[in-house]
Design an enzyme around this catalytic site. Structure first.
Site, mmCIF file in Angstrom:
data_model
loop_
_atom_site.group_PDB
_atom_site.id
_atom_site.type_symbol
_atom_site.label_atom_id
_atom_site.label_comp_id
_atom_site.label_asym_id
_atom_site.label_seq_id
_atom_site.Cartn_x
_atom_site.Cartn_y
_atom_site.Cartn_z
ATOM 1 N N HIS A 1 0.820 -1.220 0.000
ATOM 2 C CA HIS A 1 0.000 0.000 0.000
ATOM 3 C C HIS A 1 0.846 1.259 0.000
ATOM 4 O O HIS A 1 2.037 1.243 0.268
ATOM 5 C CB HIS A 1 -1.016 -0.018 1.141
ATOM 6 C CG HIS A 1 -0.460 0.124 2.523
ATOM 7 N ND1 HIS A 1 -1.229 0.581 3.568
ATOM 8 C CD2 HIS A 1 0.760 -0.135 3.053
ATOM 9 C CE1 HIS A 1 -0.495 0.616 4.666
ATOM 10 N NE2 HIS A 1 0.696 0.183 4.378
ATOM 11 N N GLU A 2 0.179 2.379 -0.351
ATOM 12 C CA GLU A 2 0.813 3.678 -0.544
ATOM 13 C C GLU A 2 1.926 3.621 -1.596
ATOM 14 O O GLU A 2 2.947 4.296 -1.475
ATOM 15 C CB GLU A 2 1.361 4.226 0.785
ATOM 16 C CG GLU A 2 0.359 4.320 1.904
ATOM 17 C CD GLU A 2 -0.881 5.112 1.525
ATOM 18 O OE1 GLU A 2 -0.815 5.947 0.607
ATOM 19 O OE2 GLU A 2 -1.927 4.884 2.138
ATOM 20 N N GLY A 3 1.699 2.844 -2.619
ATOM 21 C CA GLY A 3 2.691 2.705 -3.689
ATOM 22 C C GLY A 3 3.485 1.436 -3.509
ATOM 23 O O GLY A 3 4.280 1.322 -2.590
#
Length: 598
Positions: free
Chosen positions: A449-451
């Site tokens: 998550h978050e990239g």
């Protein structure tokens, strides 16, 4: 972890020097220590005892509302009462005006105690911080202030089921809400329709409202969405409708929970599929100018990425500390001498076995090194905001370059630390009798998550390294060179300094090969090994810089860090040769393999 935090903050980063700046003038080393004391105590008493509970009693939807253990509500209420949600904000917003680096150090205790509970606070703080920078004064008072007090929580809504990490492909629409919408007291008013996936904290009953920050596209004059990312705008979409003064109207906005995602770990945080606009359109208020959504959202995303790295670090430290305790109390096997094992001798604690010490040293090198990386990055944030113009610009460049590393390196290597923690525990580590299996499951999310890892690699090699003609990379290499020069003045550090200098040369060679590669996608196909090699060079630099500060010290804390540095240089830094060899040769394997080969 506390002793390491104290060392990194006070002796390595010299946070006391920040108190000489106007923004932090009311603080001292004593107030910083008090914040850490309070956070350590609150995390231990209110968060840690619930970590297994929120894992086994994951969120469920009863058809009307999302249900979480009541203890989650109570723990987060006490967190809000502590003032930590607004810790870095101005005093007139209820904040403490703490340096970001001190707030991050304090947050590490909560992430370590229960990342599943802490995530609500992470998202809320990041949401409010974005609004404090990019929102109007009215938006700050109506939507940010209630989050900073803990009365409301917040989210970020980027991903969509069909788009994933490809934000240019989002299809959520935002249309002006009738005539005169520009005069709405809360900002330009729109009605949103679309679907958002993987929304952490997307629905719950912990607070009376949830403030969603939503990326959507405003249709052009032809009614079609603008392709690519330049058409993306940012909107505040509250779960419950509010009036112009910010009071709840009692009416739910057109935001519907379509389902909960059931996860491998990090189960204490709800993760949702949200539908916007099933009944006429969800009311939203634009933040910033049309088409500026990504610029605004990246303020939240970059902060979130550093926090993700810190969360991964804290979980790695939790597993490490559990491993140390287990290794010192679990007796098994006998010491091997020159004539083999003495079968009649009593069993020894497993910490007496060299391979167990290897696994402990690896965890220590990963966890404490990642902690240094997170705090160094946070210290750059403070420099960017409060330093003189030259220092602030340098900090901005370094932070841009290091953010992909600050997110990705702990996510990969502190996960490996959690795997080693299971290994130290042996068969017991694979059971729920010990917490280390949950640490691994909770941490596995952080590479996604978050990239994702691949997205961070593309960002580093494709954007951050070449930006401004490589200015940020040159700045980083100059700082590494400065550390190498200092290390060479200490006899014990000359050899690792020479090794680091050689690794930097490999990094430069690989970077030059990528710049000369044609077509560009050939270089980007090896972006992940570039990221891995780059990250290891950065961590070797931080470990060497820490070792320089420990010159002459022989206490246990210093010796532990010196051995962790030695381990990293002997066992980890040589890996960069393999990674950079792939990059420097522009190996085409991953680019050329066709789908039918699988």
């Amino acid at each position: 972890m506390r002793a390491t935090l104290d060392f990194l903050l006070n002796e390595w980063l010299d946070v006391a020097a920040l108190t000489r700046r106007p923004r932090f003038a009311d603080h001292s080393s004593e107030t910083f220590a008090s914040v850490l004391d309070m956070s350590e105590r609150l995390a231990a008493t209110e968060f840690a005892p619930l970590n297994r509970l929120v894992d086994t009693q994951e969120p469920h939807f009863d058809g009307e509302r999302v249900n979480l253990p009541r203890e989650t509500h109570e723990a987060l209420a006490k967190y809000a009462e502590s003032g930590m949600l607004a810790a870095t904000q101005d005093e007139d917003m209820g904040g403490m005006q703490l340096p970001f680096v001190v707030e991050m150090a304090a947050s590490a205790f909560f992430y370590k105690a229960s990342i599943g509970i802490s995530s609500y606070a992470v998202l809320t703080t990041a949401n409010a911080n974005l609004l404090m920078v990019h929102g109007t004064e009215r938006q700050k008072q109506v939507f940010a202030a209630p989050q900073l007090s803990g009365r409301w929580f917040g989210t970020m809504c980027l991903s969509e089921p069909q788009a994933g990490s490809s934000l240019s492909d989002i299809a959520t629409r935002a249309v002006p809400d009738g005539g005169g919408f520009e005069d709405d007291a809360l900002g330009p008013r729109y009605r949103l329709s679309g679907n958002k996936m993987w929304i952490s904290g997307g629905d719950h009953e912990i607070t009376e409202n949830i403030v969603h920050l939503v990326l959507a596209k405003i249709p052009g004059p032809d009614g079609k969405l603008v392709p690519g990312t330049r058409g993306i705008s940012l909107f505040i979409v509250p779960k419950m409708r509010v009036d112009a003064e910010g009071a709840l109207t009692g009416e739910r906005n057109d935001v519907t929970l379509a389902g909960l995602n059931h996860k491998l770990g990090n189960r204490g945080t709800t993760n949702c599929l949200l539908n916007f606009g099933e009944h006429g359109g969800a009311i939203g208020y634009r933040v910033g100018a049309p088409g500026e959504g990504l610029r605004c959202m990246f303020h939240m995303m970059n902060e979130a990425r550093i926090r993700i790295g810190l969360g991964a670090t804290a979980l790695g430290m939790a597993g490490y500390e559990a491993s140390v305790e287990y290794a010192n109390t679990r007796s098994q096997g006998r010491r091997v001498g020159t004539s083999g094992k003495d079968a009649g001798a009593p069993p020894i604690a497993i910490v007496g076995h060299a391979d167990v010490r290897r696994m402990l040293l690896a965890q220590k090198a990963y966890g404490e090194g990642a902690l240094a990386l997170a705090l160094y990055s946070a210290r750059l944030v403070d420099e960017q905001h409060t330093g003189d113009s030259a220092a602030a610009k340098d900090a901005e460049r370094l932070l841009e370059l290091l953010t992909p590393i600050a997110k990705s390196w702990p996510s990969e290597w502190c996960l490996e630390a959690n795997s080693l923690a299971i290994q130290v525990h042996g068969g017991y580590g694979y059971t729920r009798d010990f917490a280390v299996e949950q640490h691994w499951r909770d941490n596995r999310l952080n590479m996604i998550h978050e990239g994702t890892h691949g997205v961070q690699a593309l960002d580093l090699l494709g954007r951050k390294v070449p930006m401004e003609g490589g200015a940020a990379l040159r700045l980083l290499l100059a700082r590494i060179e400065d550390t190498v020069e200092k290390a060479c003045t200490q006899e014990a550090l000359r050899e690792p300094a020479t090794r680091l200098a050689a690794a930097v040369a490999r990094l430069e060679q690989a970077t030059q090969a990528c710049a000369a590669c044609s077509p560009p996608e050939a270089a980007l196909s090896n972006a992940v090994p570039y990221l891995q090699g780059f990250g290891h060079v950065v961590l070797a630099w931080l470990w060497l810089d820490i070792a320089v500060r420990l010159d002459g010290r022989t206490d246990a804390l210093a010796r532990g860090k010196q051995f962790a540095m030695r381990y990293f240089f002997a066992h980890e830094l040589p890996k960069v040769d393999a990674w950079f060899s792939v990059v420097a040769s522009n190996d085409p394997t991953c680019l050329q393999v066709s789908a039918d080969c699988f």
